[in-house]
Design a protein around this motif. Structure first.
Motif, PDB file in Angstrom:
ATOM      1  N   PHE A 146       0.873  -1.298  -0.098  1.00  0.00           N
ATOM      2  CA  PHE A 146      -0.067  -0.008   0.034  1.00  0.00           C
ATOM      3  C   PHE A 146       0.997   1.152   0.025  1.00  0.00           C
ATOM      4  CE2 PHE A 146       0.210  -1.572   4.400  1.00  0.00           C
ATOM      5  CZ  PHE A 146       1.090  -0.854   4.946  1.00  0.00           C
ATOM      6  N   PRO A 147       0.452   2.528  -0.334  1.00  0.00           N
ATOM      7  CA  PRO A 147       1.261   3.715  -0.289  1.00  0.00           C
ATOM      8  C   PRO A 147       1.917   3.952   1.017  1.00  0.00           C
ATOM      9  CG  PRO A 147      -1.025   3.935  -1.135  1.00  0.00           C
ATOM     10  CD  PRO A 147      -0.927   2.701  -0.383  1.00  0.00           C
ATOM     11  N   VAL A 148       3.131   4.568   0.875  1.00  0.00           N
ATOM     12  CA  VAL A 148       3.750   5.015   1.864  1.00  0.00           C
ATOM     13  C   VAL A 148       4.366   6.465   1.815  1.00  0.00           C
ATOM     14  CG1 VAL A 148       5.983   4.426   3.427  1.00  0.00           C
ATOM     15  CG2 VAL A 148       4.812   2.655   2.558  1.00  0.00           C
ATOM     16  N   ASP A 149       4.153   7.438   2.482  1.00  0.00           N
ATOM     17  CA  ASP A 149       4.673   8.744   2.308  1.00  0.00           C
ATOM     18  C   ASP A 149       5.839   8.889   3.317  1.00  0.00           C
ATOM     19  OD1 ASP A 149       2.971  10.068   0.394  1.00  0.00           O
ATOM     20  OD2 ASP A 149       1.110   9.815   1.763  1.00  0.00           O
ATOM     21  N   ASN A 150       6.966   9.164   2.961  1.00  0.00           N
ATOM     22  CA  ASN A 150       8.141   8.922   3.679  1.00  0.00           C
ATOM     23  C   ASN A 150       8.642  10.646   3.846  1.00  0.00           C
ATOM     24  OD1 ASN A 150      10.590   8.498   4.729  1.00  0.00           O
ATOM     25  ND2 ASN A 150      11.796   8.138   3.058  1.00  0.00           N
ATOM     26  N   LEU A 151       8.133  11.288   4.614  1.00  0.00           N
ATOM     27  CA  LEU A 151       8.226  12.774   4.829  1.00  0.00           C
ATOM     28  C   LEU A 151       9.958  13.039   5.171  1.00  0.00           C
ATOM     29  CD1 LEU A 151       5.259  13.683   6.884  1.00  0.00           C
ATOM     30  CD2 LEU A 151       5.551  13.566   4.366  1.00  0.00           C
ATOM     31  N   ARG A 152      10.459  14.004   5.171  1.00  0.00           N
ATOM     32  CA  ARG A 152      11.706  14.442   5.582  1.00  0.00           C
ATOM     33  C   ARG A 152      11.858  15.454   6.474  1.00  0.00           C
ATOM     34  NH1 ARG A 152      11.537  11.141   1.829  1.00  0.00           N
ATOM     35  NH2 ARG A 152      12.930  10.876   0.108  1.00  0.00           N
ATOM     36  N   ALA A 153      12.564  15.230   7.398  1.00  0.00           N
ATOM     37  CA  ALA A 153      13.029  16.266   8.649  1.00  0.00           C
ATOM     38  C   ALA A 153      13.989  17.293   8.382  1.00  0.00           C
ATOM     39  CB  ALA A 153      13.353  15.405   9.565  1.00  0.00           C
ATOM     40  N   SER A 154      14.745  17.071   6.982  1.00  0.00           N
ATOM     41  CA  SER A 154      15.857  17.883   6.787  1.00  0.00           C
ATOM     42  C   SER A 154      15.487  19.325   6.913  1.00  0.00           C
ATOM     43  CB  SER A 154      16.566  17.535   5.711  1.00  0.00           C
ATOM     44  OG  SER A 154      15.575  17.664   4.416  1.00  0.00           O
ATOM     45  N   PRO A 155      14.432  19.857   6.328  1.00  0.00           N
ATOM     46  CA  PRO A 155      14.044  21.412   6.538  1.00  0.00           C
ATOM     47  C   PRO A 155      14.027  21.791   7.799  1.00  0.00           C
ATOM     48  CG  PRO A 155      12.593  20.164   4.710  1.00  0.00           C
ATOM     49  CD  PRO A 155      13.113  19.095   5.657  1.00  0.00           C
ATOM     50  N   PHE A 156      13.557  21.204   8.697  1.00  0.00           N
ATOM     51  CA  PHE A 156      13.506  21.540  10.022  1.00  0.00           C
ATOM     52  C   PHE A 156      15.134  21.695  10.759  1.00  0.00           C
ATOM     53  CE2 PHE A 156       9.398  19.835   9.162  1.00  0.00           C
ATOM     54  CZ  PHE A 156       8.489  20.814   9.782  1.00  0.00           C
ATOM     55  N   LEU A 157      16.011  20.455  10.468  1.00  0.00           N
ATOM     56  CA  LEU A 157      17.169  20.746  10.949  1.00  0.00           C
ATOM     57  C   LEU A 157      17.959  21.561  10.205  1.00  0.00           C
ATOM     58  CD1 LEU A 157      17.694  16.815  11.027  1.00  0.00           C
ATOM     59  CD2 LEU A 157      17.051  18.276  12.853  1.00  0.00           C
ATOM     60  N   MET A 345       0.678  15.739  -2.186  1.00  0.00           N
ATOM     61  CA  MET A 345       1.443  15.872  -1.168  1.00  0.00           C
ATOM     62  C   MET A 345       2.881  16.427  -1.664  1.00  0.00           C
ATOM     63  SD  MET A 345       0.473  13.961   1.635  1.00  0.00           S
ATOM     64  CE  MET A 345       1.743  13.410   2.426  1.00  0.00           C
ATOM     65  N   ALA A 346       3.119  17.157  -2.824  1.00  0.00           N
ATOM     66  CA  ALA A 346       4.104  17.433  -3.447  1.00  0.00           C
ATOM     67  C   ALA A 346       4.629  18.390  -2.784  1.00  0.00           C
ATOM     68  CB  ALA A 346       4.025  17.722  -4.936  1.00  0.00           C
ATOM     69  N   TYR A 347       3.914  19.329  -2.144  1.00  0.00           N
ATOM     70  CA  TYR A 347       4.218  20.592  -1.481  1.00  0.00           C
ATOM     71  C   TYR A 347       5.068  20.350  -0.279  1.00  0.00           C
ATOM     72  CZ  TYR A 347       4.032  24.846   1.218  1.00  0.00           C
ATOM     73  OH  TYR A 347       4.543  26.022   1.908  1.00  0.00           O
ATOM     74  N   LEU A 348       5.162  19.069   0.308  1.00  0.00           N
ATOM     75  CA  LEU A 348       5.765  18.638   1.489  1.00  0.00           C
ATOM     76  C   LEU A 348       7.199  18.332   0.972  1.00  0.00           C
ATOM     77  CD1 LEU A 348       3.187  16.647   3.577  1.00  0.00           C
ATOM     78  CD2 LEU A 348       3.673  19.339   3.714  1.00  0.00           C
ATOM     79  N   PHE A 349       7.242  18.057  -0.245  1.00  0.00           N
ATOM     80  CA  PHE A 349       8.469  17.450  -0.595  1.00  0.00           C
ATOM     81  C   PHE A 349       9.432  18.581  -1.587  1.00  0.00           C
ATOM     82  CE2 PHE A 349       5.885  13.780   0.335  1.00  0.00           C
ATOM     83  CZ  PHE A 349       6.959  12.948   0.865  1.00  0.00           C
ATOM     84  N   ARG A 350       8.916  19.889  -1.361  1.00  0.00           N
ATOM     85  CA  ARG A 350       9.658  20.700  -2.142  1.00  0.00           C
ATOM     86  C   ARG A 350      10.978  21.081  -1.774  1.00  0.00           C
ATOM     87  NH1 ARG A 350       7.110  23.339   1.718  1.00  0.00           N
ATOM     88  NH2 ARG A 350       7.692  25.306   2.521  1.00  0.00           N
ATOM     89  N   ASN A 351      11.862  21.233  -2.717  1.00  0.00           N
ATOM     90  CA  ASN A 351      13.514  21.448  -2.540  1.00  0.00           C
ATOM     91  C   ASN A 351      13.911  20.274  -1.831  1.00  0.00           C
ATOM     92  OD1 ASN A 351      13.253  24.018  -3.534  1.00  0.00           O
ATOM     93  ND2 ASN A 351      12.309  24.887  -1.750  1.00  0.00           N
TER      94      ASN A 351
END
Length: 356
Positions: A146-157, A345-351
């Motif tokens: 099933f779908p998996v959205d793997n978000l990134r913490a790098s913008p916060f760090l 969800m593309a906005y959450l993966f910008r840059n």
């Protein structure tokens, strides 16, 4: 927001108080209340879940942070998902900021790929989608049906580096091993900083046993088919620890996805100090900080360890004031909102680069 009319519920599957802190922050940002449920352990340590409200036809988000008792947390999630499935929930989406067993995603000797097993268990329990953050290997997404959205913490760090580290322009991003070089390069390019890589290992490292470098043995097998001559298998051998890159007079920022057993980080900090770095920061998404990690950090050359709140670590912070926390509830709440509303969800993966 009226929870009854929103078409979705948010539940926490944690039985511990510390485990529900992130869930409370997420629901506050969403403007909803946590679903009514009771998660507890029976006297014989069996997990029991009682859902206290109707979820029929609803989309359910289960937030499960992973405390030190990993296996109990997994059972809580599985039992909660199955309880909601049998209560006729429409969709069950797991919000698992730190995905457990993610390091066991490759076959080693006669072991097993436990991460694939866990993915199958979650699907069988009733989950239809997962939101997670910084999987140890991105290929883990392929274990799921099933779908998996793997978000990134790098913008916060990266934001923390820019706002909280004085004179960060004089810093250099460090990968503590060649395997972490791509992640470090991603940070370095976005911060417009230099890159250094620590290569090699201390002699007599216990990792020899872990990576199978002595299997098969470096001798020819004299048994079996006498006419079969296989090439000699040479054992891997890493050189002593060296630093590729100039860290003298700089702030060294080591980046990684998980900080658990801090021995490698402490050794890396000592090497960087010897090479002239005057401040050393550790940046990691998931701060597991097991065993004696707080004490070792406090006694080491490390100046600060910055982790996100994907894993509860309040006890470790009390033991070591060098540990700092970055809140990532904002991006998790936004992911829940976008999935529920059917937005991209593309906005959450910008840059975000492929190597991040």
């Amino acid at each position: 927001m009226n929870v009854a009319k929103s078409g979705y519920r948010v539940f926490s599957a944690n039985s511990s108080v510390s485990g529900t802190e992130l869930a409370k922050k997420i629901t506050e940002r969403l403007g909803v209340e946590l679903g009514k449920s009771v998660v507890f352990q029976e006297s014989n340590r069996e997990t029991r879940v009682d859902v206290k409200e109707s979820v029929r036809g609803q989309t359910i988000f289960i937030i499960q942070t992973i405390p030190r008792d990993v296996n109990t947390a997994i059972m809580e999630l599985l039992v909660m998902a199955y309880a909601l499935k049998t209560s006729c929930a429409k969709n069950i989406i797991g919000v698992i900021p730190y995905f457990p067993y993610s390091k066991q995603c490759k076959m080693r000797k006669r072991g097993s790929i436990v991460c694939k097993l866990l993915a199958s268990m979650l699907a069988k329990a009733g989950l239809s989608h997962i939101i997670t953050m910084d999987l140890h290997q991105k290929e883990i997404q392929g274990f799921f049906s099933f779908p998996v959205d793997n978000l990134r913490a790098s913008p916060f760090l990266i934001q923390y580096i820019q706002e909280e580290i004085p004179d960060y322009r004089n810093a250099i991003i460090v990968a503590k091993s060649p395997a972490a070089a791509k992640r470090a390069q991603s940070y370095a390019e976005r911060l417009r900083l230099g890159l250094a890589v620590i290569h090699g290992e201390a002699q007599c490292s216990e990792s020899d046993m872990a990576d199978g470098r002595h299997s098969p043995p470096c001798v020819r097998n004299t048994t079996g088919h006498t006419g079969l001559e296989l090439p000699l298998m040479m054992a891997k051998e890493k050189p002593p620890i060296t630093v590729v890159g100039d860290v003298g007079g700089r702030i060294a920022i080591i980046v990684d996805d998980i900080i658990d057993d801090v021995g490698d980080f402490v050794a890396a900090a000592e090497i960087l100090k010897e090479r002239g770095a005057y401040k050393i920061y550790i940046m990691a998404t998931h701060g597991l900080l097991s065993a004696e990690a707080p004490r070792l950090i406090e006694e080491s050359a490390i100046d600060e360890v910055v982790v996100t709140n994907t894993v509860p670590h309040e006890v470790q912070k009390l033991q070591c004031p060098k540990i700092k926390t970055v809140d990532v509830s904002m991006i998790l709440a936004e992911a829940i909102r976008r999935i529920h509303n059917g937005e991209s969800m593309a906005y959450l993966f910008r840059n975000i680069t492929v190597d991040d």
